[in-house]
Enzyme design. Sequence first.
Site, PDB file in Angstrom:
ATOM      1  CG  HIS A   1       0.598   5.374   6.843  1.00 55.65           C
ATOM      2  ND1 HIS A   1      -0.574   4.587   6.038  1.00 55.65           N
ATOM      3  CD2 HIS A   1       1.403   4.350   6.726  1.00 55.65           C
ATOM      4  CE1 HIS A   1       0.051   3.496   5.737  1.00 55.65           C
ATOM      5  NE2 HIS A   1       1.147   3.344   6.241  1.00 55.65           N
TER       6      HIS A   1
ATOM      7  CD  GLU B   1       3.228  -1.247   6.600  1.00 57.92           C
ATOM      8  OE1 GLU B   1       3.411   0.094   6.771  1.00 57.92           O
ATOM      9  OE2 GLU B   1       3.302  -1.694   5.529  1.00 57.92           O
TER      10      GLU B   1
ATOM     11  CG  HIS C   1       8.878  -1.623   4.433  1.00 63.38           C
ATOM     12  ND1 HIS C   1       7.715  -2.420   4.862  1.00 63.38           N
ATOM     13  CD2 HIS C   1       8.194  -0.340   4.439  1.00 63.38           C
ATOM     14  CE1 HIS C   1       6.769  -1.830   5.142  1.00 63.38           C
ATOM     15  NE2 HIS C   1       6.846  -0.393   5.151  1.00 63.38           N
TER      16      HIS C   1
ATOM     17  CG  HIS D   1      -0.507   0.021   2.423  1.00 65.62           C
ATOM     18  ND1 HIS D   1      -0.738  -0.633   3.554  1.00 65.62           N
ATOM     19  CD2 HIS D   1       0.757   0.707   2.959  1.00 65.62           C
ATOM     20  CE1 HIS D   1      -0.057  -0.405   4.748  1.00 65.62           C
ATOM     21  NE2 HIS D   1       0.699   0.361   4.350  1.00 65.62           N
TER      22      HIS D   1
END
Lengths: 133, 278
Positions: free
Chosen positions: B59, B240, B193, B12
Amino acid sequence: MVWKKHAYEDIPGTYVFDGRTAHASYAINKMLYTFNDEKCRDEFQADPAAYCDKFGVTGKLKETVLKKDFLGMLRLGCNIYFMAKMAIPRGTSVQDAGAAFQGITTKEFQDKLFQRAEGMIGKMEKIGGYWNG
Amino acid sequence: MARLLGGVTSSHIPAVGNAIANGQTQTPYWKRFFDGYEPAKAWLKKAAPDVIIVVYNDHGLNFFLDKVPTFALGCADIYENADEGWGLKPVSPFQGDAEFSWHLAESLVEQEFDICTCQEMKVDHGFVNPIRALYGTLEKWPVKAIPLAVNTVQHPVPTAARCLKLGRALGKAIASYPEDIKVVIFGTGGLSHQLQGERAGLIDVDFDLECIEKIAAEPEWMTRFSNSEIMARAGTEGIETIMWLVMRGALRDDAKVIHKHYHAPISNTGAGVLVLEN
């Protein structure tokens, strides 16, 4: 009164955004959050120091904001997603910030990403069942 | 009765939205990433769900750090995308299904998942980009969408085990809805990541592929790891990946793998598309 120790604090080169960090950096993250609103971005742009004062952003954190020292902001506990709301419109991408942490150029940072993915097709073929065009 | 047809995972990251908005999906950098979505898009078109439940993390658009719900469910008729401060143009609003959402909320709370219910909820790139990647960018979206936000931004974040259990409760909640609707769940974010720190730029292809394989076949595997252990392997933002387990938990144990796609690097991440049919 103590902050509890966590296993993730021993991961090298890694700063986990937890309660301790969020507590210390609440004011600046609150200021950065307002940048979702164009009017707030304009107000900050017109007088960054006054905008910091309005949100109680003081001392070293205020200095880093005024110097647009995004790496310094992250080191002082800014959340990366909130920091991005200030940095990206000013030409500093998240990759630029990542590169700065390591003292390398953004191109070198991007090259390292490709190096880390080397051999991925072979690994997928070994496991089997992956789409590959 | 409502039927859960399957689950789809997707990255995303903002760059996905930028690539779509700037018409770059067929450039050398992006082509393999986006082409690997085609079988997922075809499956989705054939399945033709009435509602998608999108598991994602906010976020800093809807939620600031003053209140951080661990799990938050949209219970509204409409969800607006909005300016996130860094230049991505907002897309058309998404139609929700309030009756279905409130049923899900009631069922989840009965099953002891005390989620936060939201009658207003702005949806950010975490919600929008998977829908754009899987449906295209449209003026009018062809499906109703319900946001289910998981806190992966400010620790403590829920464990992988908790996310899998939430998924199982969600599966029961969907199955007990009396209306005859078709549902698909999107699990978004990941894979490995890390955006900040001297370890920024971490990608672990071996771990990513293991996650795809195990989440498909043996999701309990991931519940053995603490969040510290997941971050040590997959990076701070790689946490995530726990959101894939919400999707997986809702499906049957023997859900069939329809499609597997992996590409790295995409921006700073390893990106995986997994389609499971119930």
